[in-house]
Design a protein around this motif. Structure first.
Motif, PDB file in Angstrom:
ATOM      1  N   ASP A  20     -15.636  -0.092  -1.143  1.00 15.45           N
ATOM      2  CA  ASP A  20     -14.711  -0.348   0.036  1.00 15.45           C
ATOM      3  C   ASP A  20     -15.192   0.400   1.022  1.00 15.45           C
ATOM      4  O   ASP A  20     -14.596   1.171   1.706  1.00 15.45           O
TER       5      ASP A  20
ATOM      6  N   ILE B 299       0.816  -1.309  -0.051  1.00 18.18           N
ATOM      7  CA  ILE B 299      -0.024  -0.148  -0.030  1.00 18.18           C
ATOM      8  C   ILE B 299       0.784   1.194  -0.002  1.00 18.18           C
ATOM      9  O   ILE B 299       1.843   1.460   0.789  1.00 18.18           O
TER      10      ILE B 299
ATOM     11  N   PHE C  99      -1.558  -1.130  -4.097  1.00 16.64           N
ATOM     12  CA  PHE C  99      -2.646   0.096  -3.910  1.00 16.64           C
ATOM     13  C   PHE C  99      -1.641   1.292  -4.420  1.00 16.64           C
ATOM     14  O   PHE C  99      -0.858   1.709  -3.599  1.00 16.64           O
TER      15      PHE C  99
ATOM     16  N   TRP D 141      -4.769  -1.911  -7.209  1.00 14.40           N
ATOM     17  CA  TRP D 141      -6.121  -1.484  -6.637  1.00 14.40           C
ATOM     18  C   TRP D 141      -5.790  -0.144  -6.511  1.00 14.40           C
ATOM     19  O   TRP D 141      -4.728   0.423  -6.253  1.00 14.40           O
TER      20      TRP D 141
ATOM     21  N   ILE E 293       0.536  -7.751   4.610  1.00 17.57           N
ATOM     22  CA  ILE E 293       0.513  -6.553   4.183  1.00 17.57           C
ATOM     23  C   ILE E 293       1.346  -5.333   4.748  1.00 17.57           C
ATOM     24  O   ILE E 293       2.155  -5.370   5.655  1.00 17.57           O
TER      25      ILE E 293
ATOM     26  N   PHE F 117      -8.026  -3.452   5.691  1.00 15.28           N
ATOM     27  CA  PHE F 117      -7.320  -4.096   4.629  1.00 15.28           C
ATOM     28  C   PHE F 117      -6.521  -5.493   4.945  1.00 15.28           C
ATOM     29  O   PHE F 117      -6.173  -6.095   4.156  1.00 15.28           O
TER      30      PHE F 117
ATOM     31  N   TYR G 142       2.696  -1.518   4.310  1.00 13.33           N
ATOM     32  CA  TYR G 142       2.128   0.029   4.394  1.00 13.33           C
ATOM     33  C   TYR G 142       3.324   0.860   4.297  1.00 13.33           C
ATOM     34  O   TYR G 142       4.199   0.906   5.201  1.00 13.33           O
TER      35      TYR G 142
ATOM     36  N   CYS H  28     -13.663   0.504   4.683  1.00 15.11           N
ATOM     37  CA  CYS H  28     -12.262   1.162   4.689  1.00 15.11           C
ATOM     38  C   CYS H  28     -12.330   2.432   5.109  1.00 15.11           C
ATOM     39  O   CYS H  28     -11.177   3.293   5.228  1.00 15.11           O
TER      40      CYS H  28
END
Length: 276
Positions: free
Chosen positions: A180, A17, A133, A156, A55, A47, A57, A183
């Protein structure tokens, strides 16, 4: 006779992300729907779904301004560090930080770190799929290289994402308020809105104010305890009933959220007939 055969790789997907892109996307959607780009912020825990094994970030902390005292700078960025710390506490979520520098407030050290991490995970064989993302054309070479290596890359992206970036990915997924919803948050704990799927056979209460929409449909509504209920009759035998939970939200904000999700166009008039 024993024949050695290559085993199929274990399917494993990581999400990467670009935090600046995500925050900008949420701000723009908040501005478009609610007229306030600070109305809502990303809820990172939403997420961290089972779809992704890990994930990553990436975000940036504002740099120190020229002639800004160290104590003033630390006080200014403390809320940012508290936000990042909450993200780091989430299971399977890993955070890398850069800095926001210059008059144009560009992120420094974020894009390169993200690209290096994606390439490293792919070349080590840790993943068979990756979701990125992002929306910036700077990531086009990264996606093209990963796709050429056989990795399936899903982009995304916000609505304003670069067209070449979208074409480079194997598949795309649009980030929007409707798809979404979970989110978007007003805090760091839970989504700002919950919309239940529409149900049938539930008529509005006898004291409800039923009005006619321009297309012939009948509609009624109730706002109580930060919960919005809308009944819609489209000429069938039954009413469709929508339930939108909107904790810590005004009626007008709930109506604008409902319009963005269901597209009935009632936000500007509903306060005249909705039951409170």
């Amino acid at each position: 006779m024993i024949i050695n055969a290559r085993t199929a790789p274990v399917e494993r997907e990581y999400l990467f992300i670009d935090g600046g892109c995500l925050r900008a996307a949420v701000s723009k959607i908040s501005k478009d729907i609610f007229g306030n780009d600070e109305a809502y912020k990303p809820l990172l825990k939403s997420f961290a779904t089972p779809d992704f094994h890990k994930i990553y970030y990436y975000d940036a902390i504002p740099g120190r301004n020229h002639n800004e005292a160290q104590a003033a700078y630390e006080a200014r960025i403390q809320p940012e560090f508290e936000r990042i710390e909450k993200i780091q506490m989430l299971d399977r979520v890993h955070v890398a930080l850069g800095q926001i520098v210059g008059a144009n407030r560009r992120q420094k050290g974020v894009d390169v770190r993200l690209a290096v991490d994606m390439m490293t995970q792919a070349f080590r064989g840790n993943i068979t799929r990756a979701t990125l993302f992002a929306g910036d054309a700077d990531f086009v070479p990264l996606i093209e290289a990963l796709v050429a290596e056989g990795l399936h890359v899903t982009l995304w992206h916000p609505p304003q994402a670069n067209g070449q970036l979208k074409r480079a990915a194997d598949s795309t997924r649009l980030f929007s308020f409707r798809s979404d919803l979970k989110c978007f948050a007003s805090d760091d704990e839970s989504p700002a809105f919950f919309l239940n799927p529409p149900g049938g056979q539930s008529e509005p209460p006898p004291d409800a104010h039923v009005v006619f929409l321009g297309d012939g449909r009948k509609i009624a509504g109730r706002w109580r305890g930060n919960s919005l209920v809308i009944w819609v009759h489209s000429g069938s035998f039954f009413w469709n009933t929508y339930h939108l939970a909107a904790p810590d939200c005004t009626l007008q904000a709930a109506l604008r959220a409902f319009d963005a999700l269901v597209n009935l166009g009632i936000a500007d008039t509903a306060e005249q007939w909705i039951q409170t």
